[in-house]
Motif scaffolding. Structure first.
Motif, PDB file in Angstrom:
ATOM      1  N   ILE A  24      12.320  -2.730   8.746  1.00 57.53           N
ATOM      2  CA  ILE A  24      11.659  -2.040   7.637  1.00 57.53           C
ATOM      3  C   ILE A  24      10.714  -3.061   7.026  1.00 57.53           C
ATOM      4  O   ILE A  24      11.123  -4.189   6.760  1.00 57.53           O
ATOM      5  N   GLU A  25       9.458  -2.685   6.804  1.00 56.42           N
ATOM      6  CA  GLU A  25       8.537  -3.663   6.241  1.00 56.42           C
ATOM      7  C   GLU A  25       7.509  -3.034   5.308  1.00 56.42           C
ATOM      8  O   GLU A  25       7.198  -1.849   5.413  1.00 56.42           O
ATOM      9  N   TYR A  26       7.015  -3.867   4.401  1.00 52.58           N
ATOM     10  CA  TYR A  26       5.969  -3.483   3.470  1.00 52.58           C
ATOM     11  C   TYR A  26       4.627  -3.662   4.150  1.00 52.58           C
ATOM     12  O   TYR A  26       4.430  -4.600   4.918  1.00 52.58           O
ATOM     13  N   GLY A  27       3.692  -2.772   3.864  1.00 50.43           N
ATOM     14  CA  GLY A  27       2.341  -2.908   4.382  1.00 50.43           C
ATOM     15  C   GLY A  27       1.327  -2.572   3.312  1.00 50.43           C
ATOM     16  O   GLY A  27       1.519  -1.646   2.525  1.00 50.43           O
ATOM     17  N   GLU A  28       0.254  -3.340   3.255  1.00 50.02           N
ATOM     18  CA  GLU A  28      -0.854  -3.063   2.338  1.00 50.02           C
ATOM     19  C   GLU A  28      -2.082  -2.805   3.197  1.00 50.02           C
ATOM     20  O   GLU A  28      -2.431  -3.620   4.048  1.00 50.02           O
ATOM     21  N   HIS A  29      -2.698  -1.649   2.992  1.00 49.96           N
ATOM     22  CA  HIS A  29      -3.828  -1.250   3.824  1.00 49.96           C
ATOM     23  C   HIS A  29      -4.983  -0.802   2.949  1.00 49.96           C
ATOM     24  O   HIS A  29      -4.785  -0.277   1.862  1.00 49.96           O
ATOM     25  N   GLU A  30      -6.176  -0.997   3.462  1.00 52.41           N
ATOM     26  CA  GLU A  30      -7.352  -0.512   2.754  1.00 52.41           C
ATOM     27  C   GLU A  30      -7.532   0.960   3.091  1.00 52.41           C
ATOM     28  O   GLU A  30      -7.487   1.349   4.256  1.00 52.41           O
ATOM     29  N   ASP A  31      -7.704   1.778   2.064  1.00 50.15           N
ATOM     30  CA  ASP A  31      -7.885   3.210   2.258  1.00 50.15           C
ATOM     31  C   ASP A  31      -9.367   3.484   2.479  1.00 50.15           C
ATOM     32  O   ASP A  31     -10.173   3.378   1.564  1.00 50.15           O
ATOM     33  N   ILE A  32      -9.727   3.829   3.682  1.00 49.41           N
ATOM     34  CA  ILE A  32     -11.131   4.044   4.043  1.00 49.41           C
ATOM     35  C   ILE A  32     -11.730   5.199   3.248  1.00 49.41           C
ATOM     36  O   ILE A  32     -12.877   5.154   2.841  1.00 49.41           O
ATOM     37  N   LYS A  33     -10.939   6.232   2.977  1.00 52.04           N
ATOM     38  CA  LYS A  33     -11.438   7.394   2.230  1.00 52.04           C
ATOM     39  C   LYS A  33     -11.823   7.028   0.804  1.00 52.04           C
ATOM     40  O   LYS A  33     -12.680   7.654   0.214  1.00 52.04           O
ATOM     41  N   ARG A  34     -11.155   6.026   0.234  1.00 45.28           N
ATOM     42  CA  ARG A  34     -11.432   5.616  -1.151  1.00 45.28           C
ATOM     43  C   ARG A  34     -12.347   4.400  -1.224  1.00 45.28           C
ATOM     44  O   ARG A  34     -12.563   3.847  -2.289  1.00 45.28           O
ATOM     45  N   LYS A  44      -6.497   0.318  -2.215  1.00 39.96           N
ATOM     46  CA  LYS A  44      -5.321  -0.182  -1.509  1.00 39.96           C
ATOM     47  C   LYS A  44      -4.254   0.896  -1.386  1.00 39.96           C
ATOM     48  O   LYS A  44      -4.019   1.659  -2.313  1.00 39.96           O
ATOM     49  N   ARG A  45      -3.606   0.929  -0.238  1.00 37.50           N
ATOM     50  CA  ARG A  45      -2.434   1.788  -0.019  1.00 37.50           C
ATOM     51  C   ARG A  45      -1.242   0.871   0.172  1.00 37.50           C
ATOM     52  O   ARG A  45      -1.290  -0.076   0.955  1.00 37.50           O
ATOM     53  N   HIS A  46      -0.139   1.150  -0.539  1.00 40.74           N
ATOM     54  CA  HIS A  46       1.082   0.361  -0.441  1.00 40.74           C
ATOM     55  C   HIS A  46       2.120   1.231   0.260  1.00 40.74           C
ATOM     56  O   HIS A  46       2.528   2.258  -0.266  1.00 40.74           O
ATOM     57  N   THR A  47       2.529   0.808   1.448  1.00 42.38           N
ATOM     58  CA  THR A  47       3.414   1.637   2.264  1.00 42.38           C
ATOM     59  C   THR A  47       4.656   0.880   2.705  1.00 42.38           C
ATOM     60  O   THR A  47       4.687  -0.354   2.718  1.00 42.38           O
ATOM     61  N   ILE A  48       5.678   1.649   3.081  1.00 44.87           N
ATOM     62  CA  ILE A  48       6.861   1.110   3.738  1.00 44.87           C
ATOM     63  C   ILE A  48       6.873   1.721   5.128  1.00 44.87           C
ATOM     64  O   ILE A  48       6.711   2.935   5.294  1.00 44.87           O
ATOM     65  N   CYS A  49       7.053   0.861   6.115  1.00 44.58           N
ATOM     66  CA  CYS A  49       7.050   1.299   7.504  1.00 44.58           C
ATOM     67  C   CYS A  49       8.365   0.933   8.171  1.00 44.58           C
ATOM     68  O   CYS A  49       9.019  -0.035   7.797  1.00 44.58           O
ATOM     69  N   ILE A  50       8.720   1.711   9.175  1.00 39.15           N
ATOM     70  CA  ILE A  50       9.883   1.430  10.006  1.00 39.15           C
ATOM     71  C   ILE A  50       9.345   1.141  11.400  1.00 39.15           C
ATOM     72  O   ILE A  50       8.323   1.706  11.803  1.00 39.15           O
ATOM     73  N   SER A  51       9.996   0.243  12.119  1.00 40.56           N
ATOM     74  CA  SER A  51       9.436  -0.204  13.387  1.00 40.56           C
ATOM     75  C   SER A  51      10.462  -0.224  14.506  1.00 40.56           C
ATOM     76  O   SER A  51      11.595  -0.640  14.326  1.00 40.56           O
TER      77      SER A  51
END
Length: 113
Positions: A24-34, A44-51
């Protein structure tokens, strides 16, 4: 670690952490739509991902701090088990029983916010 079931934020998927999924990890991504206009925080989008080798998003939250709080909650669920202290058998007719710990099914529902 035994299995913990995690329900996605949108409630459409149920994942088994400890089975196929190992992280389980945190991810910060740039939101292209915004990207055009708006403040830097809005981009910025702040997400939790499972891998399981590939990341799959299971929730999005307003900040990195909130994501870390949720990961802490999942960690707490991972450590839960059923414990019985046992008995010394002082009551007549009852045998002494050793302490016992058992893993019970654990489910974590990703919060809405």
């Amino acid at each position: 670690m035994s299995e913990v079931y995690i329900r996605s934020q949108n409630k459409e998927k149920l994942y088994r952490l400890g089975g196929n999924y190992a992280c389980i990890e945190y991810g910060e991504h740039e939101d292209i739509k915004r990207k055009i206009g708006g403040s830097e925080a809005d981009k910025k989008r702040h997400t939790i991902c499972i891998s399981d080798g590939c990341l799959e998003e299971i929730g999005e939250y307003e900040s990195k701090e909130r994501c870390i709080e949720i990961i802490d909650e999942i960690q707490g669920v991972c450590g839960q088990y059923l414990y019985a202290a046992g008995s010394k058998g002082f009551i007549r007719g009852i045998e002494a029983m050793p302490p016992m710990a058992a893993v019970v099914p654990r489910v974590y529902q990703m919060p809405e916010k």
